[in-house]
Design a protein around this motif. Structure first.
Motif, PDB file in Angstrom:
ATOM      1  N   ARG A 167       0.828  -1.206   0.000  1.00 18.27           N
ATOM      2  CA  ARG A 167       0.000   0.000   0.000  1.00 18.27           C
ATOM      3  C   ARG A 167       0.863   1.256   0.000  1.00 18.27           C
ATOM      4  O   ARG A 167       0.574   2.233  -0.711  1.00 18.27           O
ATOM      5  CB  ARG A 167      -0.934  -0.002   1.216  1.00 18.27           C
ATOM      6  CG  ARG A 167      -2.033  -1.037   1.098  1.00 18.27           C
ATOM      7  CD  ARG A 167      -2.945  -1.075   2.309  1.00 18.27           C
ATOM      8  NE  ARG A 167      -3.763   0.136   2.438  1.00 18.27           N
ATOM      9  CZ  ARG A 167      -4.779   0.237   3.288  1.00 18.27           C
ATOM     10  NH1 ARG A 167      -5.112  -0.801   4.059  1.00 18.27           N
ATOM     11  NH2 ARG A 167      -5.484   1.345   3.356  1.00 18.27           N
TER      12      ARG A 167
ATOM     13  N   ALA B  43       1.078   3.992  -3.191  1.00 16.68           N
ATOM     14  CA  ALA B  43       0.823   5.415  -2.960  1.00 16.68           C
ATOM     15  C   ALA B  43       2.018   6.272  -3.362  1.00 16.68           C
ATOM     16  O   ALA B  43       1.856   7.371  -3.905  1.00 16.68           O
ATOM     17  CB  ALA B  43       0.472   5.645  -1.496  1.00 16.68           C
ATOM     18  N   THR B  44       3.229   5.770  -3.120  1.00 16.26           N
ATOM     19  CA  THR B  44       4.435   6.528  -3.484  1.00 16.26           C
ATOM     20  C   THR B  44       4.659   6.496  -4.984  1.00 16.26           C
ATOM     21  O   THR B  44       4.961   7.524  -5.603  1.00 16.26           O
ATOM     22  CB  THR B  44       5.665   5.943  -2.759  1.00 16.26           C
ATOM     23  OG1 THR B  44       5.434   5.928  -1.347  1.00 16.26           O
ATOM     24  CG2 THR B  44       6.904   6.780  -3.060  1.00 16.26           C
TER      25      THR B  44
ATOM     26  N   ARG C 160       2.818   8.878  -7.136  1.00 17.26           N
ATOM     27  CA  ARG C 160       3.269  10.266  -7.105  1.00 17.26           C
ATOM     28  C   ARG C 160       4.599  10.461  -7.823  1.00 17.26           C
ATOM     29  O   ARG C 160       5.021  11.589  -8.061  1.00 17.26           O
ATOM     30  CB  ARG C 160       3.421  10.742  -5.658  1.00 17.26           C
ATOM     31  CG  ARG C 160       2.107  10.861  -4.899  1.00 17.26           C
ATOM     32  CD  ARG C 160       2.358  10.984  -3.403  1.00 17.26           C
ATOM     33  NE  ARG C 160       1.162  11.370  -2.669  1.00 17.26           N
ATOM     34  CZ  ARG C 160       0.211  10.537  -2.289  1.00 17.26           C
ATOM     35  NH1 ARG C 160       0.310   9.237  -2.593  1.00 17.26           N
ATOM     36  NH2 ARG C 160      -0.845  10.964  -1.616  1.00 17.26           N
TER      37      ARG C 160
ATOM     38  N   ASP D 250      -5.444   4.986   5.942  1.00 15.22           N
ATOM     39  CA  ASP D 250      -5.306   5.540   4.595  1.00 15.22           C
ATOM     40  C   ASP D 250      -4.689   6.938   4.631  1.00 15.22           C
ATOM     41  O   ASP D 250      -3.855   7.280   3.791  1.00 15.22           O
ATOM     42  CB  ASP D 250      -6.672   5.609   3.899  1.00 15.22           C
ATOM     43  CG  ASP D 250      -7.182   4.237   3.485  1.00 15.22           C
ATOM     44  OD1 ASP D 250      -6.355   3.313   3.386  1.00 15.22           O
ATOM     45  OD2 ASP D 250      -8.399   4.098   3.280  1.00 15.22           O
ATOM     46  N   GLY D 251      -5.072   7.736   5.607  1.00 20.94           N
ATOM     47  CA  GLY D 251      -4.515   9.077   5.714  1.00 20.94           C
ATOM     48  C   GLY D 251      -3.039   9.056   6.039  1.00 20.94           C
ATOM     49  O   GLY D 251      -2.259   9.832   5.474  1.00 20.94           O
TER      50      GLY D 251
ATOM     51  N   ALA E  53      -1.088   7.947   2.927  1.00 20.46           N
ATOM     52  CA  ALA E  53      -1.004   9.008   1.925  1.00 20.46           C
ATOM     53  C   ALA E  53      -0.004  10.083   2.337  1.00 20.46           C
ATOM     54  O   ALA E  53       0.787  10.568   1.512  1.00 20.46           O
ATOM     55  CB  ALA E  53      -2.388   9.624   1.712  1.00 20.46           C
ATOM     56  N   ARG E  54      -0.023  10.466   3.607  1.00 27.82           N
ATOM     57  CA  ARG E  54       0.893  11.499   4.067  1.00 27.82           C
ATOM     58  C   ARG E  54       2.350  11.034   3.987  1.00 27.82           C
ATOM     59  O   ARG E  54       3.229  11.759   3.498  1.00 27.82           O
ATOM     60  CB  ARG E  54       0.549  11.916   5.494  1.00 27.82           C
ATOM     61  CG  ARG E  54       1.416  13.064   6.029  1.00 27.82           C
ATOM     62  CD  ARG E  54       0.856  13.640   7.312  1.00 27.82           C
ATOM     63  NE  ARG E  54       0.854  12.675   8.400  1.00 27.82           N
ATOM     64  CZ  ARG E  54      -0.220  12.122   8.925  1.00 27.82           C
ATOM     65  NH1 ARG E  54      -1.422  12.423   8.442  1.00 27.82           N
ATOM     66  NH2 ARG E  54      -0.130  11.252   9.918  1.00 27.82           N
TER      67      ARG E  54
ATOM     68  N   GLY F 268       3.520  10.801   0.366  1.00 26.24           N
ATOM     69  CA  GLY F 268       3.790  12.124  -0.193  1.00 26.24           C
ATOM     70  C   GLY F 268       5.136  12.662   0.259  1.00 26.24           C
ATOM     71  O   GLY F 268       5.867  13.279  -0.527  1.00 26.24           O
TER      72      GLY F 268
END
Length: 213
Positions: free
Chosen positions: A22, A26-27, A30, A156-157, A160-161, A164
């Motif tokens: 996961r 997410a990485t 980006r 999930d938050g 994501a943080r 990022g």
């Protein structure tokens, strides 16, 4: 751009591997980075042999090379006795013996899984000091997932943080090692780096994480 995930999960399927996947997705979303996953359970015997012989086997040496060449690293361990697993620590011990500067200046996202939220401090009390000692640049947000976190909104938050922040550092840092065949030892400004990794001042790395506008 290359992103490597080091997962120390032992079971199949593994919540440790799931968290690593996961974070990697997410990485990569980006950065458009190519993702490679290294499962340490597949290298356990090779790691033990490295301790006794002093030489990594072919598969372990390939894993070392992948970590050293990565533009960013995600490391995930299950919690054993309120710390990282022995297999996880053994991999990075043998890596540092093989190549002491393998993680110098490299962006690293730390993560862990456990059965209870009480062990979340493993991120700051065990993982962060380990990778600071190895001279890596550890992203501000670590991700811990307890059993009750799976499917919960907060995970999930955090994913994501942290992703990022890692993506920002991967974009801000130059390649840590000179390209193959480049024996000049110099940098873009004409200075002589004498083969040392090209590093960006830490203030610039932190600036890359701050929102603009």
């Amino acid at each position: 751009m290359r992103l490597v995930v080091v997962s120390a999960g032992l079971s199949v399927p593994s919540s440790t591997r799931l968290l690593g996947d996961r974070l990697a997705a997410a990485t990569a979303g980006r950065t458009s980075a190519e993702v490679r996953v290294i499962e340490l359970r597949d290298l356990a015997v090779a790691i033990a042999h490295n301790f006794t012989s002093g030489f990594p086997g072919r598969e372990l040496a390939d894993a070392f090379d992948a970590v050293a060449a990565a533009d960013g690293l995600i490391v995930v361990t299950p919690v054993f006795s309120a710390s990282y697993s022995g297999l996880f620590k053994s991999f990075f011990d043998t890596l540092s013996v093989s190549d002491e500067g393998a993680l110098a200046g490299k962006p690293v996202l730390i993560a862990a899984t456990g059965g209870t939220a009480r062990h979340s401090l493993v991120l700051d009390h065990a993982l962060r000091p380990l990778f600071a000692h190895l001279k890596a640049v550890v992203v501000p947000t670590g991700v811990y997932a307890a059993s009750e976190d799976w499917g919960a909104e907060g995970l999930d938050g955090r994913v994501a943080r942290a992703a990022g922040e890692l993506a920002a550092l991967m974009g801000a840092l130059p390649a840590a090692r000179p390209a193959d065949g480049d024996a000049s030892g110099g940098d873009a400004s004409g200075g002589d780096t004498s083969g040392e990794p090209a590093l960006v001042p830490f203030e610039e790395r932190l600036a890359a994480l701050r929102p603009t506008g």
